[in-house]
Design an enzyme around this catalytic site. Structure first.
Site, PDB file in Angstrom:
ATOM      1  N   GLU A  43       0.856  -1.097  -0.079  1.00  0.00           N
ATOM      2  CA  GLU A  43       0.433  -0.259   0.146  1.00  0.00           C
ATOM      3  C   GLU A  43       1.436   1.418  -0.492  1.00  0.00           C
ATOM      4  O   GLU A  43       1.791   1.652   0.862  1.00  0.00           O
ATOM      5  CB  GLU A  43      -0.630   0.508   1.227  1.00  0.00           C
ATOM      6  CG  GLU A  43      -1.081  -0.707   1.128  1.00  0.00           C
ATOM      7  CD  GLU A  43      -2.586  -1.640   0.246  1.00  0.00           C
ATOM      8  OE1 GLU A  43      -3.159   0.020  -0.016  1.00  0.00           O
ATOM      9  OE2 GLU A  43      -3.627  -2.191  -0.215  1.00  0.00           O
ATOM     10  N   CYS A  56      -1.553   9.148   2.779  1.00  0.00           N
ATOM     11  CA  CYS A  56      -1.266   8.957   1.467  1.00  0.00           C
ATOM     12  C   CYS A  56      -2.353   8.804   0.322  1.00  0.00           C
ATOM     13  O   CYS A  56      -1.965   9.016  -0.519  1.00  0.00           O
ATOM     14  CB  CYS A  56      -1.331   6.920   1.518  1.00  0.00           C
ATOM     15  SG  CYS A  56      -2.696   6.455   2.283  1.00  0.00           S
TER      16      CYS A  56
HETATM   17  P1  NAP Z   1       8.889   4.733   4.544  1.00  0.00           P
HETATM   18  O1  NAP Z   1       9.599   5.667   4.861  1.00  0.00           O
HETATM   19  O2  NAP Z   1       8.312   3.734   3.350  1.00  0.00           O
HETATM   20  O3  NAP Z   1       8.336   3.452   5.630  1.00  0.00           O
HETATM   21  C1  NAP Z   1       7.710   2.866   6.314  1.00  0.00           C
HETATM   22  C2  NAP Z   1       8.052   1.368   7.229  1.00  0.00           C
HETATM   23  O4  NAP Z   1       8.851   1.340   6.642  1.00  0.00           O
HETATM   24  C3  NAP Z   1       8.587   2.018   8.109  1.00  0.00           C
HETATM   25  O5  NAP Z   1       8.432   1.135   9.335  1.00  0.00           O
HETATM   26  C4  NAP Z   1       9.957   1.998   7.714  1.00  0.00           C
HETATM   27  O6  NAP Z   1      11.274   1.764   8.899  1.00  0.00           O
HETATM   28  C5  NAP Z   1      10.183   0.187   7.011  1.00  0.00           C
HETATM   29  N1  NAP Z   1      11.131   0.437   6.136  1.00  0.00           N
HETATM   30  C6  NAP Z   1      12.461   1.277   6.151  1.00  0.00           C
HETATM   31  N2  NAP Z   1      13.158   0.654   5.152  1.00  0.00           N
HETATM   32  C7  NAP Z   1      12.970  -0.114   4.306  1.00  0.00           C
HETATM   33  C8  NAP Z   1      13.724  -1.733   4.266  1.00  0.00           C
HETATM   34  N3  NAP Z   1      14.682  -1.227   3.661  1.00  0.00           N
HETATM   35  N4  NAP Z   1      13.231  -2.714   4.184  1.00  0.00           N
HETATM   36  C9  NAP Z   1      11.789  -3.078   5.119  1.00  0.00           C
HETATM   37  N5  NAP Z   1      11.447  -2.187   5.413  1.00  0.00           N
HETATM   38  C10 NAP Z   1      11.818  -0.671   5.385  1.00  0.00           C
HETATM   39  O7  NAP Z   1       7.207   5.449   4.337  1.00  0.00           O
HETATM   40  P2  NAP Z   1       7.089   6.814   5.828  1.00  0.00           P
HETATM   41  O8  NAP Z   1       7.542   7.603   5.747  1.00  0.00           O
HETATM   42  O9  NAP Z   1       6.624   5.615   7.598  1.00  0.00           O
HETATM   43  O10 NAP Z   1       4.759   6.938   5.699  1.00  0.00           O
HETATM   44  C11 NAP Z   1       4.630   7.636   4.175  1.00  0.00           C
HETATM   45  C12 NAP Z   1       4.749   6.855   2.995  1.00  0.00           C
HETATM   46  O11 NAP Z   1       3.829   5.735   3.212  1.00  0.00           O
HETATM   47  C13 NAP Z   1       3.796   7.887   1.931  1.00  0.00           C
HETATM   48  O12 NAP Z   1       4.765   7.346   1.173  1.00  0.00           O
HETATM   49  C14 NAP Z   1       2.654   7.102   2.396  1.00  0.00           C
HETATM   50  O13 NAP Z   1       1.753   7.565   0.920  1.00  0.00           O
HETATM   51  C15 NAP Z   1       2.686   5.816   2.577  1.00  0.00           C
HETATM   52  N6  NAP Z   1       1.249   5.513   2.787  1.00  0.00           N
HETATM   53  C16 NAP Z   1       0.687   4.420   1.998  1.00  0.00           C
HETATM   54  C17 NAP Z   1      -0.919   4.396   2.428  1.00  0.00           C
HETATM   55  C18 NAP Z   1      -2.039   3.923   2.155  1.00  0.00           C
HETATM   56  O14 NAP Z   1      -2.533   2.868   2.136  1.00  0.00           O
HETATM   57  N7  NAP Z   1      -2.186   2.551   0.422  1.00  0.00           N
HETATM   58  C19 NAP Z   1      -1.078   4.717   3.630  1.00  0.00           C
HETATM   59  C20 NAP Z   1      -0.154   5.706   4.652  1.00  0.00           C
HETATM   60  C21 NAP Z   1       1.402   6.134   4.266  1.00  0.00           C
HETATM   61  P3  NAP Z   1      11.822   2.812   9.800  1.00  0.00           P
HETATM   62  O15 NAP Z   1      10.922   4.172   9.880  1.00  0.00           O
HETATM   63  O16 NAP Z   1      12.841   2.340  10.452  1.00  0.00           O
HETATM   64  O17 NAP Z   1      12.522   3.705   8.352  1.00  0.00           O
END
Ligand code: NAP
Length: 476
Positions: free
Chosen positions: A247, A281
């Site tokens: 997502e 998002c």
């Molecule tokens: P993010 O930086 O992609 O992080 C999401 C999760 O992934 C965190 O737990 C992060 O850990 C982890 N992560 C980071 N690098 C990783 C790796 N190499 N392998 C596995 N996991 C890893 O996203 P965010 O900044 O928290 O959230 C914002 C994003 O989420 C936006 O793009 C938003 O659009 C999207 N989002 C989508 C939806 C939907 O339903 N479509 C809903 C909400 C948010 P760390 O925090 O430790 O880096």
């Protein structure tokens, strides 16, 4: 202040801790244990050992556990919301509504646990199917690794934990590094339910270490990830044959037709563009307005945005607070500057006040400016003039993303055409693309991801369909 992780139903310390700072006050609010790969293995093994106990639970027992989680959130609503506000700077009024949705999400998950049905297969419709009687069973997949973002640290976790439990799976949760306290709060709640010990685990630490270890584990059967497209793509590349739900982000667009009630539509747009500082998002990022109403729309947008209250996330009257990190705020300001250099007009905001980026309105934005074509994930909205609805549809579709889109119109044919032609996972007629309730199918196309959430739909992704065929011929 020093926290513990939750593995195998026990609270676990680690050798290393990281400071968790409030994005608004910048003060240290907790010390967070940092898991090693060994901790991740211990959590995965605990989940594996608990699988039999999970499989033994009846549908009613699984449903009752989920209802108990919902009930606990209802009785600790303010406490749960305050944790979200402290660690992520989500204004309290939005954090409270997130908890209200979380309660509903666990209730819906409980309901779905009781509706996990297979189907009868009409075997004798085939020439060689005579005397065969067949049906499918929806069985648990096994260990589900849930990797979640910071922006909805309870409800988006509920969208993974809820259906995983409903289907009889076990879970290892890795929350975002900025929102571990909400995950630990959930662990405290779950610890008081009848969920078998080890069936739910929380491991904390960086995505690069903890997330990676989960993605690479050969015991994990499914990765359910919500987060940025960049990380989602990395996970897809590394996850081999595991089932995957992604997502991801978007740059959601809205079309505004002529002959609409401008005050009403703008009120929705201001909420859609700026709630949780635009870090949603399906945040409203691009608005395409018919030329006849463009000037009046822009004027009303500025007037309503001016009335938003900036301040502490813990004050229930605050509308806008700090973004999640200073570096994210710097990026957002850089993108505003670039957009202006590329021809956009800054109509409101664009500055930082008391550490908070003001809600920002840009007009006449070039499609290639980052604030338009990338996911802005900040309190910034672009408003552009269109001379036809088709032009708006084409502009929304000219995107690498496609989560949800909206259109405000009084014309049935226009609404129908838009619903057919917008390349997104969900079209919202007469509301903003930011609209979501938790039981609806939710998920995007293109770089917005794969797979659907919404309890019934997530549950389908979290089960294995097993076919059972009975041969009823005589002669044994
Ligand atoms: P993010 O930086 O992609 O992080 C999401 C999760 O992934 C965190 O737990 C992060 O850990 C982890 N992560 C980071 N690098 C990783 C790796 N190499 N392998 C596995 N996991 C890893 O996203 P965010 O900044 O928290 O959230 C914002 C994003 O989420 C936006 O793009 C938003 O659009 C999207 N989002 C989508 C939806 C939907 O339903 N479509 C809903 C909400 C948010 P760390 O925090 O430790 O880096």
């Amino acid at each position: 202040m020093e926290q513990k992780m939750y593995i195998n139903g026990e609270w676990v310390s680690t050798a290393e801790y990281a400071e968790l700072k409030s994005p608004y006050t910048k003060e240290v609010i907790a010390k967070i244990p940092q898991a090693t790969r060994e901790h991740v293995s211990a959590a995965v093994e605990a989940a594996q050992r608990a699988q039999q106990a999970m499989t033994n639970l009846t549908a009613l027992e699984r449903a009752n556990i989920l209802y108990a989680i919902a009930k606990a959130f209802a009785s600790k609503r303010l406490e749960a919301a305050t944790i979200i506000s402290r660690e992520s700077s989500k204004p309290l009024k939005y954090a409270l509504s997130e908890i209200d949705r979380t309660i509903e999400t666990y209730r819906f998950a409980g309901d779905e646990a009781k509706r996990l049905i297979g189907e009868m297969i009409p075997m004798d419709a085939a020439k060689t199917g005579e005397n065969r009687f067949a049906y499918t069973l929806e069985q648990p997949l096994g260990i589900i690794a849930a990797i979640t973002p910071f922006n909805f640290p309870q409800n988006l976790v509920a969208h993974k934990v809820g259906p995983a439990i409903a289907a009889g799976n076990t879970i290892v949760l890795k929350p975002a590094s900025q929102t571990p306290l909400s995950a630990l709060f959930l662990a405290e709640i779950i610890d008081c339910t009848d969920l078998p010990k080890g069936a739910f685990n929380v491991v904390l630490g960086s995505g690069g270490i903890v997330g990676d270890a989960l993605v690479e584990s050969d015991k994990v059967k499914m990765i359910t990830f919500t987060g940025s497209p960049a990380v989602g793509i990395q996970i897809k590349e590394k996850s081999g044959l595991k089932r995957l739900a992604l997502e991801l982000g978007s740059n959601s667009g809205l079309i505004v037709d002529r002959n609409i009630n401008i005050e009403h539509v703008v009120r929705k747009c201001v909420t859609g563009a700026f709630s949780n500082q635009g870090q949603v998002c399906i945040s409203l990022q691009r608005i395409y307005v018919m030329e006849e109403v463009f000037a009046a729309f822009v004027e009303e947008m500025i007037a309503q945005t001016q009335s938003l209250k900036i301040g502490s996330p813990l004050d229930e009257t605050t509308d806008i607070s700090a973004m999640i990190h200073d570096k994210e705020q710097q990026r957002a300001i850089q993108w505003i500057t670039e957009a202006i250099a590329e021809g956009a007009n800054l109509l409101y905001g664009g500055e930082v006040e008391d550490g908070v980026l003001l809600p920002t309105i840009l007009a006449n934005v070039d499609r290639k400016s980052k604030v338009s074509c990338q996911e802005v994930f900040a309190p910034i909205v672009s408003i552009n003039k269109i001379s036809s609805i088709e032009e708006g549809i084409e502009a929304i579709n000219d995107s690498d993303y496609g989560l949800q889109a909206g259109i405000f119109t009084k014309d049935i044919q226009t609404a129908f055409t838009a619903s057919k032609n917008l390349s997104v996972g969900g079209v919202i007629i007469n509301d903003i693309p930011t609209y979501r309730v938790d039981q609806m199918p939710y998920g995007g196309v293109k770089q917005s991801g794969t797979g659907k959430e919404g309890l019934k739909y997530a549950l389908q992704e979290m089960t294995e369909t097993k076919l059972v065929i009975w041969n009823q011929e005589g002669g044994l």
